[in-house]
Design an enzyme around this catalytic site. Structure first.
Site, short mmCIF file in Angstrom:
data_model
loop_
_atom_site.label_atom_id
_atom_site.label_comp_id
_atom_site.label_asym_id
_atom_site.label_seq_id
_atom_site.Cartn_x
_atom_site.Cartn_y
_atom_site.Cartn_z
N SER A 10 0.18 -6.23 2.69
CA SER A 10 -1.16 -5.96 3.25
C SER A 10 -2.20 -6.25 2.19
O SER A 10 -2.24 -5.59 1.13
CB SER A 10 -1.26 -4.48 3.65
OG SER A 10 -2.62 -4.16 3.84
N HIS A 35 -0.40 -9.71 5.81
CA HIS A 35 -0.87 -8.73 6.79
C HIS A 35 -2.35 -8.46 6.50
O HIS A 35 -2.71 -8.05 5.39
CB HIS A 35 -0.05 -7.45 6.66
CG HIS A 35 -0.39 -6.40 7.65
ND1 HIS A 35 0.13 -6.38 8.94
CD2 HIS A 35 -1.22 -5.33 7.57
CE1 HIS A 35 -0.35 -5.33 9.59
NE2 HIS A 35 -1.18 -4.68 8.79
N ASP A 37 -5.68 -6.58 7.45
CA ASP A 37 -6.16 -5.38 8.14
C ASP A 37 -7.64 -5.51 8.47
O ASP A 37 -8.49 -5.55 7.57
CB ASP A 37 -5.95 -4.16 7.25
CG ASP A 37 -4.50 -3.71 7.21
OD1 ASP A 37 -3.86 -3.70 8.28
OD2 ASP A 37 -4.02 -3.38 6.12
N MET A 39 -10.72 -3.66 10.16
CA MET A 39 -11.16 -2.31 10.55
C MET A 39 -12.66 -2.34 10.84
O MET A 39 -13.43 -2.91 10.06
CB MET A 39 -10.90 -1.32 9.42
CG MET A 39 -9.46 -1.28 8.96
SD MET A 39 -9.23 0.01 7.72
CE MET A 39 -7.55 -0.32 7.19
N HIS A 76 -4.02 -7.48 11.91
CA HIS A 76 -3.85 -6.15 12.52
C HIS A 76 -5.26 -5.64 12.86
O HIS A 76 -6.02 -5.24 11.99
CB HIS A 76 -3.15 -5.25 11.50
CG HIS A 76 -2.99 -3.83 11.94
ND1 HIS A 76 -2.62 -2.83 11.07
CD2 HIS A 76 -3.14 -3.23 13.16
CE1 HIS A 76 -2.55 -1.69 11.73
NE2 HIS A 76 -2.88 -1.90 12.99
N MET A 78 -7.60 -3.24 13.90
CA MET A 78 -7.93 -1.82 14.08
C MET A 78 -9.37 -1.73 14.52
O MET A 78 -10.26 -1.30 13.78
CB MET A 78 -7.66 -1.06 12.78
CG MET A 78 -6.17 -0.88 12.51
SD MET A 78 -5.80 -0.36 10.84
CE MET A 78 -5.69 -1.96 10.04
N MET A 169 3.07 2.23 13.69
CA MET A 169 2.35 2.71 12.51
C MET A 169 3.09 3.89 11.90
O MET A 169 3.47 4.84 12.60
CB MET A 169 0.93 3.15 12.89
CG MET A 169 -0.02 2.00 13.22
SD MET A 169 -0.19 0.77 11.91
CE MET A 169 -0.91 1.71 10.57
N ASP A 203 4.29 -0.17 9.23
CA ASP A 203 3.11 -0.34 8.40
C ASP A 203 2.60 1.02 7.93
O ASP A 203 2.20 1.84 8.75
CB ASP A 203 2.03 -1.06 9.23
CG ASP A 203 0.73 -1.26 8.47
OD1 ASP A 203 0.70 -1.03 7.24
OD2 ASP A 203 -0.25 -1.66 9.12
O1 LIG Z 1 -3.00 -0.69 8.30
C1 LIG Z 1 -2.89 -0.12 7.25
C2 LIG Z 1 -3.64 1.10 6.99
O2 LIG Z 1 -4.37 1.38 8.12
C3 LIG Z 1 -1.93 -0.63 6.27
O3 LIG Z 1 -1.70 -2.02 6.42
C4 LIG Z 1 -2.11 -0.29 4.84
O4 LIG Z 1 -2.89 -1.21 4.18
C5 LIG Z 1 -0.77 -0.21 4.18
O5 LIG Z 1 -0.96 0.16 2.87
P1 LIG Z 1 0.18 0.90 2.04
O6 LIG Z 1 0.47 2.19 2.75
O7 LIG Z 1 1.36 -0.01 2.05
O8 LIG Z 1 -0.42 1.07 0.70
#
Ligand SMILES: O=C(CO)[C@@H](O)[C@H](O)COP(=O)(O)O
Length: 249
Positions: A10, A35, A37, A39, A76, A78, A169, A203
């Protein structure tokens, strides 16, 4: 046989001041996918970035040569209105557009001339819309959502409406560096039992300490942010995550 491992660091935990290089380095260090993210500060209490940043990092990572190939951009989403962003993310270079079930059932997508969406969308319509726009689709569920909401979606005989991946998740979405929720593993086990060949992504909180639990449950797409980007040797972490999954096949 369960599908092979795909390791998807990520980039939320990357150094954003040199994001392009962080992305290319991560692929060179053995990652399969990135990955990404997204948001919106509404679906989750945090903001990252949108399609302009994805457009900028795409040239730093070669496009995958086949479905799920090296360099796959796993976005992803969100966001509260996942339908609104489909076309922009396709243009930006997204390969796999993963939206949240919870957003698709609630979403009141803004009417826009480009998307011409209905005010409401739903998971099946979203999946078809993603496919119609040339991407593969993933569907994500938050920790509070029961796994059985996905059965109707994956059991659909209309393949255009069936996603290529489920994301379970293992933290509340919004932030990196949270604690892995092992209590989500029954969801992964149930999906793996019912869909032996499905790509099942986990994730949140994945690391060398928690990967065995996730791999035992049947997860094969492993997202890890802080464990990879915070490591002194990211290649070694990526290799260990992969080995844990592939040794169970
Ligand atoms: O989607 C998410 C958080 O919302 C993840 O993708 C986090 O970025 C994962 O981070 P780690 O828990 O691996 O540090």
């Amino acid at each position: 046989m369960a599908p092979k491992a795909f390791i998807a660091p990520s980039i939320l935990s990357a150094d954003f001041s040199k994001l392009g290089k962080e992305c290319s380095d991560t692929i060179e260090r053995g990652a399969d996918w990135l990955h990404i993210d997204i948001m919106d500060g509404h679906f989750v209490p945090n903001i990252t970035f949108g399609h302009p940043v994805v457009t900028k990092i795409r040239p730093h990572v070669g496009r995958p040569k086949e479905a799920n190939g090296k360099g796959t951009f796993d976005c992803h989403m969100m966001v509260s209105e996942p339908k609104v962003w489909v076309k922009e993310f396709q243009k930006a270079g997204c390969d796999l557009y993963c939206f949240h079930y919870e957003a698709a059932i609630d979403s009141t997508a803004a009417e826009s001339a480009e998307v011409k969406s209905d005010k409401k969308t739903n998971p099946k319509e979203m999946i078809k819309y993603i496919h119609d726009n040339g991407m593969r689709a993933g569907i994500a569920i938050k920790p509070g959502t029961d796994v059985d909401v996905l059965y109707d979606i994956f059991d659909n005989s209309n393949k255009e409406e069936v996603p290529e991946m489920a994301l379970v998740m293992t933290v509340e979405p919004g932030f990196g560096g949270q604690k892995f929720m092992a209590e989500m593993m029954p969801k992964v086990q149930a999906l793996r039992k019912r869909y032996p060949e499905l790509n099942i992504e986990v994730d949140g909180g994945l690391s060398e300490k928690t990967i065995d639990t996730a791999a035992d449950a049947g997860a094969n797409v492993i997202v890890a942010g802080s464990a990879v980007f915070g490591a002194s040797d990211p290649s070694q972490v990526i290799a260990k995550l992969r080995e844990a999954v592939d040794s169970r096949r």
